[in-house]
Design a protein around this motif. Structure first.
Motif, short mmCIF file in Angstrom:
data_model
loop_
_atom_site.label_atom_id
_atom_site.label_comp_id
_atom_site.label_asym_id
_atom_site.label_seq_id
_atom_site.Cartn_x
_atom_site.Cartn_y
_atom_site.Cartn_z
N LEU A 33 46.03 25.21 149.98
CA LEU A 33 45.24 24.46 150.96
C LEU A 33 45.08 23.04 150.45
CD1 LEU A 33 42.34 27.02 151.62
CD2 LEU A 33 44.67 27.00 152.56
N GLU A 34 45.51 22.09 151.25
CA GLU A 34 45.36 20.69 150.85
C GLU A 34 43.89 20.30 150.96
OE1 GLU A 34 47.57 18.98 149.55
OE2 GLU A 34 49.48 19.88 150.13
N PRO A 35 43.31 19.69 149.91
CA PRO A 35 41.90 19.30 149.98
C PRO A 35 41.69 18.19 150.99
CG PRO A 35 42.93 18.39 148.01
CD PRO A 35 43.94 19.30 148.64
N PRO A 36 40.55 18.20 151.72
CA PRO A 36 40.29 17.16 152.72
C PRO A 36 40.10 15.79 152.10
CG PRO A 36 38.37 18.55 152.43
CD PRO A 36 39.47 19.19 151.65
N THR A 37 39.66 15.74 150.85
CA THR A 37 39.52 14.47 150.13
C THR A 37 40.28 14.60 148.82
OG1 THR A 37 37.46 15.25 149.12
CG2 THR A 37 37.26 13.99 151.17
N ASP A 38 40.22 13.55 148.01
CA ASP A 38 40.91 13.63 146.72
C ASP A 38 40.39 14.82 145.93
OD1 ASP A 38 42.33 11.41 147.34
OD2 ASP A 38 41.05 10.00 146.25
N GLY A 39 41.29 15.58 145.39
CA GLY A 39 40.90 16.75 144.61
C GLY A 39 42.07 17.68 144.43
N GLU A 40 41.83 18.79 143.77
CA GLU A 40 42.87 19.75 143.48
C GLU A 40 43.04 20.72 144.65
OE1 GLU A 40 44.82 19.78 140.87
OE2 GLU A 40 43.81 18.05 139.95
N PRO A 41 44.27 21.16 144.91
CA PRO A 41 44.47 22.13 145.98
C PRO A 41 43.86 23.49 145.61
CG PRO A 41 46.51 21.76 144.77
CD PRO A 41 45.53 20.74 144.27
N MET A 42 43.57 24.26 146.64
CA MET A 42 43.07 25.62 146.48
C MET A 42 44.20 26.60 146.76
SD MET A 42 39.80 25.18 145.81
CE MET A 42 38.96 26.73 146.21
N LEU A 43 44.20 27.70 146.02
CA LEU A 43 45.15 28.77 146.25
C LEU A 43 44.47 29.83 147.12
CD1 LEU A 43 47.88 30.22 145.58
CD2 LEU A 43 46.64 31.34 143.70
N ALA A 44 45.13 30.24 148.18
CA ALA A 44 44.60 31.29 149.05
C ALA A 44 45.35 32.59 148.79
CB ALA A 44 44.74 30.89 150.52
N LEU A 45 44.59 33.66 148.58
CA LEU A 45 45.13 34.99 148.36
C LEU A 45 44.65 35.92 149.47
CD1 LEU A 45 44.39 35.33 144.53
CD2 LEU A 45 46.59 34.74 145.58
N GLU A 46 45.37 37.01 149.65
CA GLU A 46 44.93 38.04 150.58
C GLU A 46 44.10 39.06 149.83
OE1 GLU A 46 46.71 41.17 153.91
OE2 GLU A 46 47.96 40.54 152.23
N ARG A 47 42.86 39.23 150.27
CA ARG A 47 41.94 40.19 149.62
C ARG A 47 41.96 41.48 150.44
NH1 ARG A 47 35.82 38.70 149.02
NH2 ARG A 47 36.58 37.05 150.38
N LYS A 48 42.27 42.60 149.77
CA LYS A 48 42.48 43.85 150.49
C LYS A 48 41.56 44.94 149.94
CE LYS A 48 46.80 44.76 151.55
NZ LYS A 48 48.27 45.00 151.48
N ALA A 49 40.84 45.57 150.83
CA ALA A 49 40.02 46.74 150.47
C ALA A 49 40.71 47.98 151.02
CB ALA A 49 38.62 46.62 151.06
N THR A 50 40.91 48.97 150.16
CA THR A 50 41.60 50.20 150.56
C THR A 50 40.81 51.40 150.08
OG1 THR A 50 43.73 49.06 150.30
CG2 THR A 50 43.77 51.47 150.46
N LEU A 51 40.54 52.32 150.98
CA LEU A 51 39.77 53.52 150.65
C LEU A 51 40.71 54.62 150.20
CD1 LEU A 51 36.73 54.96 152.47
CD2 LEU A 51 38.64 56.47 151.95
N ASP A 207 33.21 40.86 148.11
CA ASP A 207 33.95 42.10 147.89
C ASP A 207 33.14 43.30 148.37
OD1 ASP A 207 35.96 40.59 146.80
OD2 ASP A 207 35.80 41.40 144.77
N HIS A 208 31.82 43.24 148.18
CA HIS A 208 30.95 44.32 148.67
C HIS A 208 31.05 44.43 150.19
CE1 HIS A 208 27.45 46.96 149.06
NE2 HIS A 208 27.01 46.14 150.01
N ASP A 209 31.01 43.29 150.88
CA ASP A 209 31.14 43.31 152.34
C ASP A 209 32.46 43.94 152.76
OD1 ASP A 209 28.72 41.94 152.58
OD2 ASP A 209 29.69 39.97 152.63
N LEU A 210 33.51 43.62 152.02
CA LEU A 210 34.83 44.13 152.36
C LEU A 210 34.90 45.64 152.17
CD1 LEU A 210 37.26 42.58 153.44
CD2 LEU A 210 38.20 42.55 151.13
N ARG A 211 34.24 46.14 151.13
CA ARG A 211 34.18 47.60 150.94
C ARG A 211 33.48 48.27 152.12
NH1 ARG A 211 33.16 45.82 145.56
NH2 ARG A 211 34.87 46.43 144.15
N GLU A 212 32.39 47.67 152.56
CA GLU A 212 31.66 48.23 153.69
C GLU A 212 32.52 48.22 154.96
OE1 GLU A 212 28.49 49.57 153.80
OE2 GLU A 212 28.68 49.50 151.61
N LEU A 213 33.29 47.15 155.15
CA LEU A 213 34.16 47.07 156.33
C LEU A 213 35.25 48.14 156.28
CD1 LEU A 213 34.56 43.19 156.64
CD2 LEU A 213 33.35 44.71 158.23
#
Length: 285
Positions: A33-51, A207-213
């Motif tokens: 993700l390109e930062p909106p102002t000067d700064g370092e980019p962010m890495l986006a990952l897919e967070r997966k909850a599996t029962l 992560d707790h919210d994702l477990r509940e979902l």
């Protein structure tokens, strides 16, 4: 009456005494993700909850991994004529024509060479070798948005092999010895609104919210899964991995209280993961 064009040679499902090596060929995507102002980019990952059902009850695992997924086989007949007999690893892979297959162990070198040729072929008609479809599906799952081509750019940045088969943790083929070949891409999100939506999703869903979902999904008749985004400072994450002993990068790690799959290290430049072999350009066909 529907006619199946592959009915005379359609692959079966599951391992046999002969077809005992599972092979997975997939994309891993470094989404920045390109930062909106000067700064370092962010890495986006897919967070997966599996029962999972265990002997003592239900467990919901939450792990974050790069976006991407199995390559789709676009021409089953041509693949079988090139590789010989193979089976899919399960009904879902068969339905999606995902490159998660069982082969003869002696065929691994030929399968690996085939995949590498396809990765660098202009006319990649047998395998789908770009991340577009998987990204579109995963952004729909995690954010409920339709990803459009003008919102991002992508480029191939490398290839990684896991030549020494290891048991898979895939829920559809748990424990089967698997060799892996990954094509690595870098995606840059250009749309600031989409970047904000990804950041907000990461911050608003724990992560707790994702477990509940995931539990709610199971209760409503689903498979017990839930997805969200996790955004992390790319520079900080790379620095953290650089302090970890190389052997420890072969396994998931915990970073800022989030469990990260070992494939996260594979998409970071300059981070060696012993079980993965990075191929340089001169080693590619």
């Amino acid at each position: 009456m529907n006619h199946n064009p592959f009915e005379n040679f359609f692959p079966g499902i599951g391992p046999t005494d002969e077809l005992s090596l599972r092979v997975s060929s997939a994309t891993l995507v470094r989404v920045l993700l390109e930062p909106p102002t000067d700064g370092e980019p962010m890495l986006a990952l897919e967070r997966k909850a599996t029962l999972y059902e265990t002997g003592t009850g239900q467990v919901v695992d939450v792990i974050s991994q790069p976006f991407g997924g199995a390559l789709r086989i676009q021409d089953l007949g041509s693949l079988q004529s090139l590789l010989g007999n193979f089976h899919f690893d399960g009904q879902e892979s068969l339905a999606e024509q995902d490159f998660r297959i069982f082969i003869r162990p002696s065929d691994w070198e030929a399968v690996r060479a085939f995949c590498l040729r396809q990765f660098h072929s202009i006319n990649d008609t047998i395998l789908e070798t770009d991340p577009t479809r998987e990204l579109t599906e995963e952004f729909a799952d995690t954010l409920g948005v339709e990803l459009k081509q003008d919102q991002y750019t992508y480029r191939a940045v490398g290839t990684i092999l896991e030549d020494h088969p290891a048991p898979t943790k895939n829920s559809h083929a748990m424990g089967y010895s698997t060799a892996r070949i990954y094509r690595i891409f870098e995606v840059r999100i250009l749309d600031p609104d989409l970047a904000s939506a990804m950041t907000n999703n990461s911050e608003s869903c724990s992560d707790h919210d994702l477990r509940e979902l995931a539990m709610q999904n199971l209760g409503s008749g689903g498979p017990g899964r839930a997805n969200a985004v996790l955004t992390l400072a790319f520079k900080d994450l790379s620095a953290a991995y650089s302090t970890i002993l190389p052997a420890a990068r072969n396994e998931p790690i915990t970073f800022h209280d989030h469990q990260l799959d070992e494939t996260v290290a594979a998409i970071l430049d300059g981070i060696r993961v012993p079980k993965y072999l990075r191929l340089s350009n001169h080693e590619l066909p």
